[in-house]
Design a protein around this motif. Structure first.
Motif, PDB file in Angstrom:
ATOM      1  N   GLU A  27       6.732  18.399  13.629  1.00  0.00           N
ATOM      2  CA  GLU A  27       5.388  17.825  13.527  1.00  0.00           C
ATOM      3  C   GLU A  27       5.309  16.782  12.423  1.00  0.00           C
ATOM      4  O   GLU A  27       4.685  15.719  12.589  1.00  0.00           O
ATOM      5  N   ILE A  28       5.939  17.067  11.303  1.00  0.00           N
ATOM      6  CA  ILE A  28       5.918  16.125  10.179  1.00  0.00           C
ATOM      7  C   ILE A  28       6.676  14.853  10.540  1.00  0.00           C
ATOM      8  O   ILE A  28       6.228  13.742  10.237  1.00  0.00           O
ATOM      9  N   GLN A  29       7.796  15.001  11.190  1.00  0.00           N
ATOM     10  CA  GLN A  29       8.565  13.811  11.553  1.00  0.00           C
ATOM     11  C   GLN A  29       7.867  13.003  12.645  1.00  0.00           C
ATOM     12  O   GLN A  29       7.926  11.769  12.651  1.00  0.00           O
ATOM     13  N   ALA A  30       7.165  13.678  13.543  1.00  0.00           N
ATOM     14  CA  ALA A  30       6.394  12.957  14.561  1.00  0.00           C
ATOM     15  C   ALA A  30       5.260  12.174  13.909  1.00  0.00           C
ATOM     16  O   ALA A  30       4.975  11.027  14.302  1.00  0.00           O
ATOM     17  N   VAL A  32       0.849  -1.193   0.000  1.00  0.00           N
ATOM     18  CA  VAL A  32       0.000   0.000   0.000  1.00  0.00           C
ATOM     19  C   VAL A  32       0.889   1.249   0.000  1.00  0.00           C
ATOM     20  O   VAL A  32       2.056   1.197   0.393  1.00  0.00           O
ATOM     21  N   MET A  33       0.308   2.350  -0.429  1.00  0.00           N
ATOM     22  CA  MET A  33       1.028   3.616  -0.484  1.00  0.00           C
ATOM     23  C   MET A  33       0.142   4.734   0.016  1.00  0.00           C
ATOM     24  O   MET A  33      -1.038   4.783  -0.295  1.00  0.00           O
ATOM     25  N   GLY A  34       0.720   5.658   0.782  1.00  0.00           N
ATOM     26  CA  GLY A  34      -0.016   6.833   1.231  1.00  0.00           C
ATOM     27  C   GLY A  34       0.261   7.164   2.683  1.00  0.00           C
ATOM     28  O   GLY A  34       1.376   7.045   3.174  1.00  0.00           O
ATOM     29  N   GLY A  35      -0.796   7.599   3.378  1.00  0.00           N
ATOM     30  CA  GLY A  35      -0.698   7.883   4.805  1.00  0.00           C
ATOM     31  C   GLY A  35      -0.834   9.342   5.174  1.00  0.00           C
ATOM     32  O   GLY A  35      -1.290   9.659   6.273  1.00  0.00           O
ATOM     33  N   GLU A  57      14.020  10.988   6.519  1.00  0.00           N
ATOM     34  CA  GLU A  57      14.928  11.000   7.659  1.00  0.00           C
ATOM     35  C   GLU A  57      14.284  10.366   8.886  1.00  0.00           C
ATOM     36  O   GLU A  57      14.875   9.516   9.571  1.00  0.00           O
ATOM     37  N   ALA A  58      13.038  10.762   9.163  1.00  0.00           N
ATOM     38  CA  ALA A  58      12.359  10.251  10.353  1.00  0.00           C
ATOM     39  C   ALA A  58      12.021   8.774  10.235  1.00  0.00           C
ATOM     40  O   ALA A  58      12.041   8.034  11.221  1.00  0.00           O
ATOM     41  N   ARG A  74       4.568   8.108  13.914  1.00  0.00           N
ATOM     42  CA  ARG A  74       3.259   7.577  14.333  1.00  0.00           C
ATOM     43  C   ARG A  74       2.695   6.635  13.278  1.00  0.00           C
ATOM     44  O   ARG A  74       2.192   5.546  13.600  1.00  0.00           O
ATOM     45  N   LEU A  75       2.778   7.049  12.020  1.00  0.00           N
ATOM     46  CA  LEU A  75       2.250   6.215  10.948  1.00  0.00           C
ATOM     47  C   LEU A  75       2.931   4.851  10.909  1.00  0.00           C
ATOM     48  O   LEU A  75       2.271   3.814  10.765  1.00  0.00           O
TER      49      LEU A  75
END
Length: 334
Positions: free
Chosen positions: A291-294, A272-275, A330-331, A298-299
């Motif tokens: 926020e983006i890396q957090a 699957v792709m996305g998120g 990176e994250a 989480r995903l």
């Protein structure tokens, strides 16, 4: 030794364990929708998009790409005729394999993919027959209801037009996969957004052309993606696509409220792709690096990593900072 992101992509699509997770986002390079339709007749427009796609790669080094079909949105027979009655759909005719819409498209995509020098893999956007006719009426006629009126008047006439378009799209996609270097197509599908077309009618008159196209292209190379488009809040019944022949699935997780893990289960464990929300309200567009890396972490914690590509629910706004994708890579892999 440099890592082989291309092989990592293929392993991810095969649901094999990989030592890193890939991320990529994409947007159109032409904002004028009519240019997206008619641009294939203007070599300067084609060359411009090629350069922009190449520059995007050189500047941001994405983990993989989904290449837009800017300049080549719609089949020539769809844009060169007027359609007011179901009988008018007979005007849709096959084009020759050497038609400029095919040859220029293949050449353009090859120029983009050759620029990657084998370092990353790529998908290429193809609009399904239903999507093609719908976009024609929306973009050129400014009449989004026309496709529903024609369908209700004579669904069989519409289905025959879709079948013909599928045949020409098979010719195009076969040439693309065999000669341009893409790994597969990103087939953009969407269910009717008007209840005048029932699920049974969709299955009878619309779905067969999409499945026909996918089966043919899977026989050429089986790394193709079905993108169940939820752009601008459009809803789809994801389960209706679970038997589509494809290697990987993408959908609007924020619109449908279906996570990557839930979708993976729905589509039989396939990749699957996305998120990420692709809109201006999403963290990818609005968030800070932290926020983006957090959200990335989480995903992956909630959905796992195997057989998962990170990306947007659909194309992102034109003015998005493209460097943000690196924050996610990176994250995901620190």
């Amino acid at each position: 030794m440099a890592e082989n992101k291309h092989q990592i992509l293929l392993d991810t699509l095969d649901n094999k364990p990989t030592y890193r997770v890939l991320a990529s986002f994409w947007h159109h390079f032409l904002q004028d929708e009519r240019q997206q339709v008619f641009g294939y007749r203007d070599q300067a427009s084609i060359d411009n998009v090629i350069k922009l796609q190449q520059r995007y790669y050189d500047t941001h080094h994405p983990d993989y790409t989904k290449i837009m079909s800017d300049n080549f949105f719609l089949h020539p027979s769809v844009i060169d005729n007027a359609f007011e009655t179901p009988a008018d759909l007979k005007k849709i005719q096959h084009i020759e394999p050497h038609d400029p819409w095919i040859t220029r498209q293949v050449a353009a995509i090859k120029s983009i993919v050759d620029h990657y020098q084998g370092e990353i893999g790529s998908f290429y956007n193809i609009f399904s027959p239903w999507y093609q006719l719908r976009l024609r009426f929306e973009i050129l006629d400014n009449d989004p209801g026309k496709i529903y009126r024609l369908f209700k008047a004579d669904p069989q006439a519409v289905a025959e037009a879709f079948d013909l378009l599928a045949d020409d799209l098979i010719v195009l996609t076969t040439k693309l996969i065999k000669t341009s270097g893409i790994d597969g197509i990103y087939l953009c599908v969407q269910q009717p957004q008007d209840s005048v077309i029932s699920t049974k009618e969709w299955q009878t008159y619309i779905q067969p052309s999409e499945v026909k196209l996918l089966r043919a292209v899977q026989n050429v190379h089986d790394y193709n993606m079905v993108h169940i488009c939820g752009f601008a809040g459009k809803h789809n019944r994801l389960g209706d696509y679970k038997d589509y022949p494809a290697k990987v699935f993408s959908w609007a997780s924020y619109v449908e409220q279906v996570s990557l893990k839930e979708g993976k289960e729905l589509f039989g464990g396939r990749a699957v792709m996305g998120g990420f929300d692709n809109t201006e309200n999403g963290v990818y567009y609005r968030g800070t690096k932290e926020e983006i890396q957090a959200e990335t972490k989480r995903l992956l914690e909630e959905n796992g990593q195997q057989g998962i590509l990170l990306g947007g629910d659909c194309s992102i706004p034109f003015d998005t900072d493209d460097s943000r994708a690196k924050w996610i890579s990176e994250a995901a892999n620190d």
